[in-house]
Design an enzyme around this catalytic site. Structure first.
Site, PDB file in Angstrom:
ATOM      1  N   HIS A 101       0.840  -1.198   0.000  1.00  0.00           N
ATOM      2  CA  HIS A 101       0.000   0.000   0.000  1.00  0.00           C
ATOM      3  C   HIS A 101       0.873   1.246   0.000  1.00  0.00           C
ATOM      4  O   HIS A 101       2.073   1.169   0.236  1.00  0.00           O
ATOM      5  CB  HIS A 101      -0.864   0.051   1.269  1.00  0.00           C
ATOM      6  CG  HIS A 101      -1.764  -1.108   1.443  1.00  0.00           C
ATOM      7  ND1 HIS A 101      -3.071  -1.091   1.025  1.00  0.00           N
ATOM      8  CD2 HIS A 101      -1.549  -2.337   1.985  1.00  0.00           C
ATOM      9  CE1 HIS A 101      -3.638  -2.256   1.308  1.00  0.00           C
ATOM     10  NE2 HIS A 101      -2.734  -3.030   1.885  1.00  0.00           N
ATOM     11  N   TYR A 122      -2.227  -1.554   8.950  1.00  0.00           N
ATOM     12  CA  TYR A 122      -1.089  -2.232   8.326  1.00  0.00           C
ATOM     13  C   TYR A 122      -0.219  -2.952   9.354  1.00  0.00           C
ATOM     14  O   TYR A 122      -0.135  -2.555  10.493  1.00  0.00           O
ATOM     15  CB  TYR A 122      -0.208  -1.209   7.592  1.00  0.00           C
ATOM     16  CG  TYR A 122      -0.969  -0.295   6.677  1.00  0.00           C
ATOM     17  CD1 TYR A 122      -1.601  -0.779   5.541  1.00  0.00           C
ATOM     18  CD2 TYR A 122      -1.074   1.068   6.963  1.00  0.00           C
ATOM     19  CE1 TYR A 122      -2.317   0.068   4.701  1.00  0.00           C
ATOM     20  CE2 TYR A 122      -1.781   1.922   6.127  1.00  0.00           C
ATOM     21  CZ  TYR A 122      -2.399   1.417   5.002  1.00  0.00           C
ATOM     22  OH  TYR A 122      -3.099   2.254   4.185  1.00  0.00           O
ATOM     23  N   HIS A 172      -2.233  -3.163  -3.571  1.00  0.00           N
ATOM     24  CA  HIS A 172      -3.635  -3.030  -3.169  1.00  0.00           C
ATOM     25  C   HIS A 172      -4.526  -2.984  -4.401  1.00  0.00           C
ATOM     26  O   HIS A 172      -5.562  -3.634  -4.464  1.00  0.00           O
ATOM     27  CB  HIS A 172      -3.782  -1.762  -2.321  1.00  0.00           C
ATOM     28  CG  HIS A 172      -5.145  -1.561  -1.752  1.00  0.00           C
ATOM     29  ND1 HIS A 172      -5.503  -0.371  -1.174  1.00  0.00           N
ATOM     30  CD2 HIS A 172      -6.237  -2.363  -1.663  1.00  0.00           C
ATOM     31  CE1 HIS A 172      -6.771  -0.463  -0.753  1.00  0.00           C
ATOM     32  NE2 HIS A 172      -7.217  -1.652  -1.044  1.00  0.00           N
ATOM     33  N   LYS A 175      -8.718   2.066  -6.931  1.00  0.00           N
ATOM     34  CA  LYS A 175      -7.727   3.091  -6.622  1.00  0.00           C
ATOM     35  C   LYS A 175      -6.387   2.635  -7.166  1.00  0.00           C
ATOM     36  O   LYS A 175      -6.219   1.472  -7.520  1.00  0.00           O
ATOM     37  CB  LYS A 175      -7.656   3.390  -5.129  1.00  0.00           C
ATOM     38  CG  LYS A 175      -7.528   2.172  -4.224  1.00  0.00           C
ATOM     39  CD  LYS A 175      -7.339   2.514  -2.764  1.00  0.00           C
ATOM     40  CE  LYS A 175      -8.609   2.932  -2.113  1.00  0.00           C
ATOM     41  NZ  LYS A 175      -8.476   3.207  -0.693  1.00  0.00           N
TER      42      LYS A 175
END
Length: 162
Positions: free
Chosen positions: A15, A44, A120, A128
């Site tokens: 990420h 995370y 991700h 995204k």
């Protein structure tokens, strides 16, 4: 929090913090942001700061909160950075961050050899650009190829660059 056991780890998810290069966020900063959003802890398992320091987030035996539908089978690594001054996706990560990411993945793959490394954005139904670079290509080109061709890969840091 739910328990995450080594046999459940199928993915290592990369990420970004969606912050500008000038933002020197730490694991504590991101933890505060996540707690403010109502999370139980930082989402995370690791955060890699701009200077390449790897900071522990959630414990590895705790399910993270970083990829909807995949948290119970993945570990999350967040690299600080990822957007430009206009809020657009940007691969603005430092050499130190890429080296730290490679070394962390090499270590994690020893513990979780079957885990797939991906961004991700590579998970289903993610709309995204996170982490703002092609993790699969980077991993294949730098980490997999380097480790397979060099048994002392950890000592040869410059070859692990993006």
């Amino acid at each position: 929090m739910s328990k995450l056991t080594p046999d459940k780890i199928k993915y290592i998810a990369i990420h970004c913090s969606a912050s500008q290069a000038k933002a020197n966020l730490t694991v504590d900063d991101i933890r505060k942001m996540h707690l403010k959003r109502g999370m139980k802890d930082i989402g995370y398992h690791y955060v890699i700061t701009r200077d390449g320091k790897v900071q522990q987030g959630r414990r590895l035996d705790q399910v993270g909160a970083h990829v909807m539908g995949f948290n119970s089978v993945s570990l999350g690594i967040c690299m600080v950075g990822g957007i430009d001054a206009k809020g657009k996706s940007e691969d603005n990560f430092t050499v130190d961050q890429y080296v730290a990411l490679a070394e962390l993945i090499i270590d994690l793959k020893k513990r979780y050899p079957k885990a797939i490394v991906q961004g991700h954005r590579d998970f289903p139904n993610v709309a995204k650009d996170c982490p703002c670079f092609d993790v699969k290509r980077w991993y294949k080109d730098t980490v997999e190829n380097h480790v397979n061709s060099n048994p002392i890969a950890r000592a040869d840091r410059p070859a692990l660059l993006k």
